[in-house]
Design an enzyme around this catalytic site. Structure first.
Site, PDB file in Angstrom:
ATOM      1  N   ASN A  62      -4.045   3.260  -1.682  1.00 14.38           N
ATOM      2  CA  ASN A  62      -4.123   3.283  -0.209  1.00 14.38           C
ATOM      3  C   ASN A  62      -2.900   3.911   0.452  1.00 14.38           C
ATOM      4  O   ASN A  62      -2.440   3.477   1.499  1.00 14.38           O
ATOM      5  CB  ASN A  62      -4.406   1.874   0.325  1.00 14.38           C
ATOM      6  CG  ASN A  62      -3.288   0.892   0.013  1.00 14.38           C
ATOM      7  OD1 ASN A  62      -2.361   1.214  -0.728  1.00 14.38           O
ATOM      8  ND2 ASN A  62      -3.363  -0.297   0.577  1.00 14.38           N
ATOM      9  N   TYR A  67       5.909  -6.784  -6.552  1.00  9.08           N
ATOM     10  CA  TYR A  67       4.541  -7.294  -6.382  1.00  9.08           C
ATOM     11  C   TYR A  67       4.378  -8.691  -6.974  1.00  9.08           C
ATOM     12  O   TYR A  67       3.255  -9.115  -7.269  1.00  9.08           O
ATOM     13  CB  TYR A  67       3.530  -6.326  -7.008  1.00  9.08           C
ATOM     14  CG  TYR A  67       3.251  -5.094  -6.157  1.00  9.08           C
ATOM     15  CD1 TYR A  67       2.943  -5.212  -4.793  1.00  9.08           C
ATOM     16  CD2 TYR A  67       3.244  -3.816  -6.710  1.00  9.08           C
ATOM     17  CE1 TYR A  67       2.676  -4.087  -4.015  1.00  9.08           C
ATOM     18  CE2 TYR A  67       2.970  -2.691  -5.942  1.00  9.08           C
ATOM     19  CZ  TYR A  67       2.689  -2.831  -4.591  1.00  9.08           C
ATOM     20  OH  TYR A  67       2.410  -1.718  -3.832  1.00  9.08           O
ATOM     21  N   LYS A 116       2.898   6.215  -1.799  1.00 10.32           N
ATOM     22  CA  LYS A 116       2.402   5.892  -3.142  1.00 10.32           C
ATOM     23  C   LYS A 116       1.972   7.152  -3.922  1.00 10.32           C
ATOM     24  O   LYS A 116       1.794   8.225  -3.332  1.00 10.32           O
ATOM     25  CB  LYS A 116       1.244   4.902  -3.017  1.00 10.32           C
ATOM     26  CG  LYS A 116       1.666   3.537  -2.450  1.00 10.32           C
ATOM     27  CD  LYS A 116       0.491   2.568  -2.414  1.00 10.32           C
ATOM     28  CE  LYS A 116       0.903   1.182  -1.946  1.00 10.32           C
ATOM     29  NZ  LYS A 116      -0.236   0.221  -1.946  1.00 10.32           N
ATOM     30  N   GLU A 148      12.993  -5.993  -0.849  1.00 13.57           N
ATOM     31  CA  GLU A 148      12.497  -4.736  -1.423  1.00 13.57           C
ATOM     32  C   GLU A 148      13.577  -3.646  -1.430  1.00 13.57           C
ATOM     33  O   GLU A 148      13.660  -2.847  -2.367  1.00 13.57           O
ATOM     34  CB  GLU A 148      11.251  -4.286  -0.645  1.00 13.57           C
ATOM     35  CG  GLU A 148      10.068  -5.228  -0.906  1.00 13.57           C
ATOM     36  CD  GLU A 148       8.886  -5.036   0.040  1.00 13.57           C
ATOM     37  OE1 GLU A 148       8.939  -4.165   0.938  1.00 13.57           O
ATOM     38  OE2 GLU A 148       7.886  -5.772  -0.123  1.00 13.57           O
ATOM     39  N   HIS A 207       3.020   1.919   1.174  1.00 11.67           N
ATOM     40  CA  HIS A 207       3.460   0.521   1.206  1.00 11.67           C
ATOM     41  C   HIS A 207       4.480   0.360   2.322  1.00 11.67           C
ATOM     42  O   HIS A 207       5.307   1.236   2.536  1.00 11.67           O
ATOM     43  CB  HIS A 207       4.127   0.130  -0.122  1.00 11.67           C
ATOM     44  CG  HIS A 207       4.883  -1.171  -0.010  1.00 11.67           C
ATOM     45  ND1 HIS A 207       4.270  -2.391  -0.156  1.00 11.67           N
ATOM     46  CD2 HIS A 207       6.184  -1.435   0.316  1.00 11.67           C
ATOM     47  CE1 HIS A 207       5.168  -3.358   0.050  1.00 11.67           C
ATOM     48  NE2 HIS A 207       6.335  -2.790   0.335  1.00 11.67           N
TER      49      HIS A 207
HETATM   50  N1  LIG Z   1      -8.646  -6.583  -3.654  1.00 12.27           N
HETATM   51  C1  LIG Z   1      -7.833  -5.590  -4.035  1.00 12.27           C
HETATM   52  N2  LIG Z   1      -8.232  -4.707  -4.986  1.00 12.27           N
HETATM   53  C2  LIG Z   1      -7.427  -3.710  -5.391  1.00 12.27           C
HETATM   54  N3  LIG Z   1      -6.191  -3.489  -4.890  1.00 12.27           N
HETATM   55  C3  LIG Z   1      -5.745  -4.325  -3.939  1.00 12.27           C
HETATM   56  C4  LIG Z   1      -6.540  -5.418  -3.454  1.00 12.27           C
HETATM   57  N4  LIG Z   1      -5.823  -6.067  -2.504  1.00 12.27           N
HETATM   58  C5  LIG Z   1      -4.651  -5.417  -2.411  1.00 12.27           C
HETATM   59  N5  LIG Z   1      -4.600  -4.369  -3.263  1.00 12.27           N
HETATM   60  C6  LIG Z   1      -3.470  -3.452  -3.467  1.00 12.27           C
HETATM   61  O1  LIG Z   1      -2.271  -4.227  -3.498  1.00 12.27           O
HETATM   62  C7  LIG Z   1      -1.387  -3.806  -2.476  1.00 12.27           C
HETATM   63  C8  LIG Z   1      -0.629  -4.991  -1.939  1.00 12.27           C
HETATM   64  O2  LIG Z   1      -1.561  -5.856  -1.304  1.00 12.27           O
HETATM   65  P1  LIG Z   1      -1.177  -6.550   0.088  1.00 12.27           P
HETATM   66  O3  LIG Z   1       0.241  -6.988   0.062  1.00 12.27           O
HETATM   67  O4  LIG Z   1      -2.223  -7.573   0.339  1.00 12.27           O
HETATM   68  O5  LIG Z   1      -1.418  -5.382   1.159  1.00 12.27           O
HETATM   69  P2  LIG Z   1      -0.368  -4.485   2.007  1.00 12.27           P
HETATM   70  O6  LIG Z   1      -0.001  -3.314   1.123  1.00 12.27           O
HETATM   71  O7  LIG Z   1      -1.138  -4.057   3.227  1.00 12.27           O
HETATM   72  O8  LIG Z   1       0.810  -5.365   2.331  1.00 12.27           O
HETATM   73  C9  LIG Z   1      -2.285  -3.105  -1.447  1.00 12.27           C
HETATM   74  O9  LIG Z   1      -1.595  -2.160  -0.672  1.00 12.27           O
HETATM   75  C10 LIG Z   1      -3.343  -2.471  -2.323  1.00 12.27           C
HETATM   76  O10 LIG Z   1      -2.903  -1.230  -2.851  1.00 12.27           O
HETATM   77 MG   LIG Z   2       1.972  -6.601   1.137  1.00 15.52          MG
END
Ligand SMILES: Nc1ncnc2c1ncn2[C@@H]1O[C@H](COP(=O)(O)OP(=O)(O)O)[C@@H](O)[C@H]1O
Ligand SMILES: [Mg+2]
Length: 134
Positions: A113, A50, A10, A127, A116
């Site tokens: 974070n 997303y 990211k 994807e 992805h």
């Molecule tokens: N509560 C939240 N607040 C802000 N950003 C979030 C939150 N939950 C998820 N995200 C962001 O959205 C992305 C996609 O969420 P998710 O699919 O649940 O997690 P992952 O990336 O682990 O699959 C996350 O990697 C994170 O960057």
């Molecule tokens: Mg996810």
């Protein structure tokens, strides 16, 4: 079973100069790099990938963030590649991610974070189509 997965380093990680150490984690696990490309995510790609989060409070910020600067898009393959990569990445919130995982070692905040990774083989297929047109 041999699988393909879609991984994206990211914008925050690219800005911080973390491409090489992150790619090294995957190479250390013998995952094969099939595709790798530095570039920007379009708004259309962000919204398509997303879509499951549309309507959530963080959705608008998430789309803005992922389109804010260059990312590294990758297709990795290997035995159980989807699960192996999710384990290497660690928990979604870096604060909960175990030390030794990519998010645990490099991540700072939930919204930025680091990385992805597809959460299932079906997501990977979807994807890879969105980001590489395959
Ligand atoms: N509560 C939240 N607040 C802000 N950003 C979030 C939150 N939950 C998820 N995200 C962001 O959205 C992305 C996609 O969420 P998710 O699919 O649940 O997690 P992952 O990336 O682990 O699959 C996350 O990697 C994170 O960057
Ligand atoms: Mg996810």
């Amino acid at each position: 079973m041999n699988q393909r997965t879609f991984i994206m380093i990211k914008p925050d990680a690219v800005v911080r100069g973390l491409i090489a150490p992150i790619v090294a984690r995957f190479e250390a696990c013998s995952l094969k790099i099939e595709r790798m490309e530095l570039g920007n995510v379009t708004r259309e790609q962000a919204e398509a990938s997303y879509a499951e989060h549309e309507g959530k409070p963080f959705y608008t910020g998430l789309v803005a963030y992922i389109t804010s600067g260059p990312v590294v898009k990758m297709v990795l393959s290997g035995p159980e590649a989807v699960t192996v990569c999710r384990k290497l990445m660690g928990a979604t919130n870096p604060r909960d991610a175990a030390p030794g995982t990519i998010r645990g070692d490099f991540g700072l905040t939930l919204d930025a974070n680091i990385i992805h990774g597809s959460d299932s083989p079906e997501s990977a297929t979807r994807e890879i189509a969105i980001f590489f047109g395959e």
